[in-house]
Design an enzyme around this catalytic site. Structure first.
Site, PDB file in Angstrom:
ATOM      1  N   LYS A  22      53.066  -2.891  43.466  1.00 20.75           N
ATOM      2  CA  LYS A  22      51.877  -2.413  44.294  1.00 20.75           C
ATOM      3  C   LYS A  22      51.291  -3.352  45.418  1.00 20.75           C
ATOM      4  CE  LYS A  22      47.507  -2.902  42.475  1.00 20.75           C
ATOM      5  NZ  LYS A  22      46.553  -3.157  43.437  1.00 20.75           N
ATOM      6  N   ASN A  23      51.344  -4.638  45.052  1.00 18.58           N
ATOM      7  CA  ASN A  23      50.814  -5.654  45.917  1.00 18.58           C
ATOM      8  C   ASN A  23      51.692  -6.029  47.008  1.00 18.58           C
ATOM      9  OD1 ASN A  23      48.294  -5.444  44.651  1.00 18.58           O
ATOM     10  ND2 ASN A  23      48.621  -7.474  43.743  1.00 18.58           N
ATOM     11  N   CYS A 116      33.002  -4.457  44.813  1.00 16.02           N
ATOM     12  CA  CYS A 116      34.212  -4.423  43.816  1.00 16.02           C
ATOM     13  C   CYS A 116      34.041  -4.898  42.450  1.00 16.02           C
ATOM     14  CB  CYS A 116      35.294  -5.437  44.355  1.00 16.02           C
ATOM     15  SG  CYS A 116      36.592  -5.541  43.576  1.00 16.02           S
ATOM     16  N   ARG A 121      33.864  -9.382  46.901  1.00 15.53           N
ATOM     17  CA  ARG A 121      35.348  -9.761  47.558  1.00 15.53           C
ATOM     18  C   ARG A 121      35.121  -9.993  49.050  1.00 15.53           C
ATOM     19  NH1 ARG A 121      39.926  -6.322  44.444  1.00 15.53           N
ATOM     20  NH2 ARG A 121      41.557  -7.602  44.707  1.00 15.53           N
ATOM     21  N   ILE A 123      35.578 -11.000  53.094  1.00 11.02           N
ATOM     22  CA  ILE A 123      36.735 -10.856  53.900  1.00 11.02           C
ATOM     23  C   ILE A 123      36.446 -11.863  55.068  1.00 11.02           C
ATOM     24  CG2 ILE A 123      37.562  -8.631  53.227  1.00 11.02           C
ATOM     25  CD1 ILE A 123      35.865  -7.648  56.117  1.00 11.02           C
ATOM     26  N   ASP A 306      45.752 -11.511  37.649  1.00 14.43           N
ATOM     27  CA  ASP A 306      45.971  -9.984  37.329  1.00 14.43           C
ATOM     28  C   ASP A 306      46.443  -9.680  35.997  1.00 14.43           C
ATOM     29  OD1 ASP A 306      45.045  -9.509  39.749  1.00 14.43           O
ATOM     30  OD2 ASP A 306      46.832  -8.734  40.552  1.00 14.43           O
ATOM     31  N   ARG A 398      45.854   3.525  39.549  1.00 10.08           N
ATOM     32  CA  ARG A 398      45.894   2.696  40.731  1.00 10.08           C
ATOM     33  C   ARG A 398      47.062   1.683  40.867  1.00 10.08           C
ATOM     34  NH1 ARG A 398      41.079  -0.638  41.549  1.00 10.08           N
ATOM     35  NH2 ARG A 398      42.777  -1.383  43.010  1.00 10.08           N
TER      36      ARG A 398
HETATM   37  C1  UD1 Z   1      45.263  -9.879  46.011  1.00 13.76           C
HETATM   38  C2  UD1 Z   1      45.756  -8.771  44.872  1.00 13.76           C
HETATM   39  C3  UD1 Z   1      45.011  -8.659  43.577  1.00 13.76           C
HETATM   40  C4  UD1 Z   1      44.716 -10.171  43.065  1.00 13.76           C
HETATM   41  C5  UD1 Z   1      44.599 -11.137  44.247  1.00 13.76           C
HETATM   42  C6  UD1 Z   1      44.569 -12.900  43.638  1.00 13.76           C
HETATM   43  C7  UD1 Z   1      46.647  -7.091  46.425  1.00 13.76           C
HETATM   44  C8  UD1 Z   1      46.417  -5.797  46.952  1.00 13.76           C
HETATM   45  N1  UD1 Z   1      45.518  -7.590  45.558  1.00 13.76           N
HETATM   46  O1  UD1 Z   1      43.948  -9.589  46.241  1.00 13.76           O
HETATM   47  O2  UD1 Z   1      45.648  -8.099  42.844  1.00 13.76           O
HETATM   48  O3  UD1 Z   1      44.175 -10.426  42.054  1.00 13.76           O
HETATM   49  O4  UD1 Z   1      45.267 -11.074  45.117  1.00 13.76           O
HETATM   50  O5  UD1 Z   1      45.918 -12.945  43.272  1.00 13.76           O
HETATM   51  O6  UD1 Z   1      47.406  -7.875  46.736  1.00 13.76           O
HETATM   52  N2  UD1 Z   1      38.291 -14.894  49.267  1.00 13.76           N
HETATM   53  C9  UD1 Z   1      37.218 -15.115  49.909  1.00 13.76           C
HETATM   54  N3  UD1 Z   1      37.217 -14.773  51.284  1.00 13.76           N
HETATM   55  C10 UD1 Z   1      38.093 -13.958  51.813  1.00 13.76           C
HETATM   56  C11 UD1 Z   1      39.405 -13.582  50.819  1.00 13.76           C
HETATM   57  C12 UD1 Z   1      39.197 -13.861  49.663  1.00 13.76           C
HETATM   58  O7  UD1 Z   1      36.325 -15.944  49.513  1.00 13.76           O
HETATM   59  O8  UD1 Z   1      38.196 -13.666  53.066  1.00 13.76           O
HETATM   60  C13 UD1 Z   1      38.258 -15.126  47.612  1.00 13.76           C
HETATM   61  C14 UD1 Z   1      38.098 -14.093  46.962  1.00 13.76           C
HETATM   62  O9  UD1 Z   1      36.538 -13.794  46.534  1.00 13.76           O
HETATM   63  C15 UD1 Z   1      38.782 -14.503  45.439  1.00 13.76           C
HETATM   64  C16 UD1 Z   1      39.823 -15.364  46.240  1.00 13.76           C
HETATM   65  O10 UD1 Z   1      39.405 -15.551  47.559  1.00 13.76           O
HETATM   66  O11 UD1 Z   1      37.766 -15.368  44.717  1.00 13.76           O
HETATM   67  C17 UD1 Z   1      41.249 -14.577  46.143  1.00 13.76           C
HETATM   68  O12 UD1 Z   1      41.061 -13.790  46.826  1.00 13.76           O
HETATM   69  P1  UD1 Z   1      42.494 -12.927  47.449  1.00 13.76           P
HETATM   70  O13 UD1 Z   1      43.627 -13.996  47.144  1.00 13.76           O
HETATM   71  O14 UD1 Z   1      42.114 -12.649  48.947  1.00 13.76           O
HETATM   72  O15 UD1 Z   1      42.959 -11.544  46.810  1.00 13.76           O
HETATM   73  P2  UD1 Z   1      42.982 -10.370  47.450  1.00 13.76           P
HETATM   74  O16 UD1 Z   1      43.923 -10.461  48.626  1.00 13.76           O
HETATM   75  O17 UD1 Z   1      41.667  -9.427  47.610  1.00 13.76           O
END
Ligand code: UD1
Length: 417
Positions: A22-23, A116, A121, A123, A306, A398
């Protein structure tokens, strides 16, 4: 609303073929927008998150056709650079369209993916990186407006945390930027390598994916191609947890065993025999598992966040006490409540969970709190005594393709009502 009904305590035995990741599928499908051409993506899992991604592609003007696990996308006629709120909210990871939309149209308008189930979460890393690539961003009333009036240009980007989504968004935008982009402290997940392989097959010039430093030499244009998505390592780990929790013997097939290098030792420590053969793993579990001393979730190659919920569920009936530390997401213990309803003994203190093994769980009526938390309840239901009813299975859909079918085929009593 559908629910899953499980009659527990049946040892799983047989073979489970694992779906495409999925990811990987989500960013790769978003990447097809960059080509302005036709692309064919194989091994695409049949999941509601994939449906949501295809809905976004259709909305922006792409032609999309599905044939089994093959998805055909023609992005030639794509002409919209906004994503409406209802499509953004259907899937948290829709933020992955930000990079491709800006790269293709020079602008993007979308809303925040919203709060979330795993806690906040943010960005910020995505937006910081895009600004360095030349994007002007304004955020007002939950709407993100992006413009790149001078086009995108390469930049040196150092991530304060190896965010998977931010690394992907940078790769997606930078592969058609002018000049070279260097990402340091990039995420190293296998899905990053898969996206890089796919983009390179489209004509991008990305090297170092899977290492801490990714170098992207901007290409003038990309063109369509064919790509096969890697197997889903999290679905694989979840099915391994299901096999182990029931004292079963299951061949987990169509996977890349090395993607599970941080997960396999946990199963071995719990008393399972794990044999790797080609693209499969045979897991053979004892009647009762032992507790595992410590599990700490970490960015890849560490133990994946995960996989924490289903593996916690498996350890609720192990002999002894173990500790889990969740380092990635703040709110990733929502499944604990359901597990406790089924008789598990778990003590939570911030990011630490102490799992005290009980001799058995009993079936109960529970609700999936999120995707992987839902998988945890399925694992618990499979080993519990009696009938478990899991509501809220839209979360499970999902990320797990035909979960009740795959588990029934290896002897579980599980049906969807
Ligand atoms: C992706 C995966 C999700 C997995 C996660 C961590 C997808 C669709 N989802 O989610 O299944 O659990 O990686 O392996 O691929 N963070 C920030 N600022 C940002 C972005 C992230 O602080 O701009 C923090 C988040 O709050 C979290 C950590 O970084 O604590 C990890 O997030 P991230 O690696 O970005 O996860 P996703 O890409 O959302």
């Amino acid at each position: 609303m559908s629910k899953l009904i499980i009659e527990g305590r049946r040892k799983l035995s047989g073979k489970i073929e694992v779906q495409g990741a999925k990811n990987s599928a989500l960013p790769i499908l978003a990447a097809t927008l960059l080509t302005g051409d036709s692309s064919v993506i194989h091994n695409c899992p049949d999941l509601s998150d994939v449906d949501s991604t295809l809905d976004i592609l259709r909305y922006v003007g792409c032609y999309v056709k599905q044939d089994g696990d093959t998805v055909f996308v023609d992005s030639k006629c794509a002409d919209k650079s906004d994503i409406p709120d209802e499509l953004m909210r259907a899937m948290r990871s829709s933020i992955i369209f930000l990079g491709p939309l800006i790269a293709r149209f020079g602008s993007a308008r979308l809303t925040y993916p919203g709060g979330c189930e795993l806690g906040p979460r943010p960005i910020d890393l995505h937006l910081m990186a895009l600004r360095l690539l030349g994007v002007e961003i304004t955020e007002q009333h939950g709407v993100i407006e992006c413009r790149a009036p001078q086009g995108l240009h390469g930049a040196k980007i150092s991530l304060s945390f190896p965010s998977v989504g931010a690394t992907e968004n940078i790769m997606l935008a930078a592969c058609v930027a002018e000049g070279t982009t260097i990402i340091t402290n990039a995420a190293r997940e296998p899905e990053i390598c898969d996206l890089a392989d796919c983009l390179n097959s489209f004509g991008a010039r990305i090297s170092g994916a899977g290492e801490g430093t990714v170098i992207i030499d901007g290409a003038e244009r990309l063109s369509g191609s064919m790509h096969t998505i890697i197997p889903d390592r999290i679905a694989a780990a979840s099915y391994m947890a299901a096999a182990a929790a029931t004292g079963g013997r299951v061949l987990i097939d169509r996977i890349v065993p090395s993607h599970l290098n941080s997960v396999i030792p946990i199963f071995e420590e719990s008393g399972c025999t794990v044999k790797q053969k080609g693209n499969s793993i045979l897991i053979d579990a004892p009647n009762r598992l032992h507790a595992v001393n410590f599990i700490r979730t970490m960015p890849f190659p560490g133990f994946p966040t995960d996989a924490q919920p289903p593996i916690m569920a498996m350890l609720t009936t192990a002999k002894g006490t173990g500790i889990i530390v969740e380092n990635i997401f703040e709110n990733r213990y929502k499944h604990v409540c359901g597990l406790e309803r089924m008789g598990a003994k778990i003590h939570l203190e911030g990011k630490v969970a102490v799992v005290e093994g009980v001799p058995e769980l009993y079936g109960a009526r529970v609700a999936a709190p999120d995707l992987r938390g839902g998988a945890a309840l399925v694992v618990a239901g499979l080993c519990a005594n009696g009938r478990t009813e899991i509501n809220g299975i839209n979360f499970i859909d999902r990320g797990y393709e035909n979960i009740e079918l795959k588990l029934s085929e290896v002897g579980a009593s599980i049906k969807r009502l």
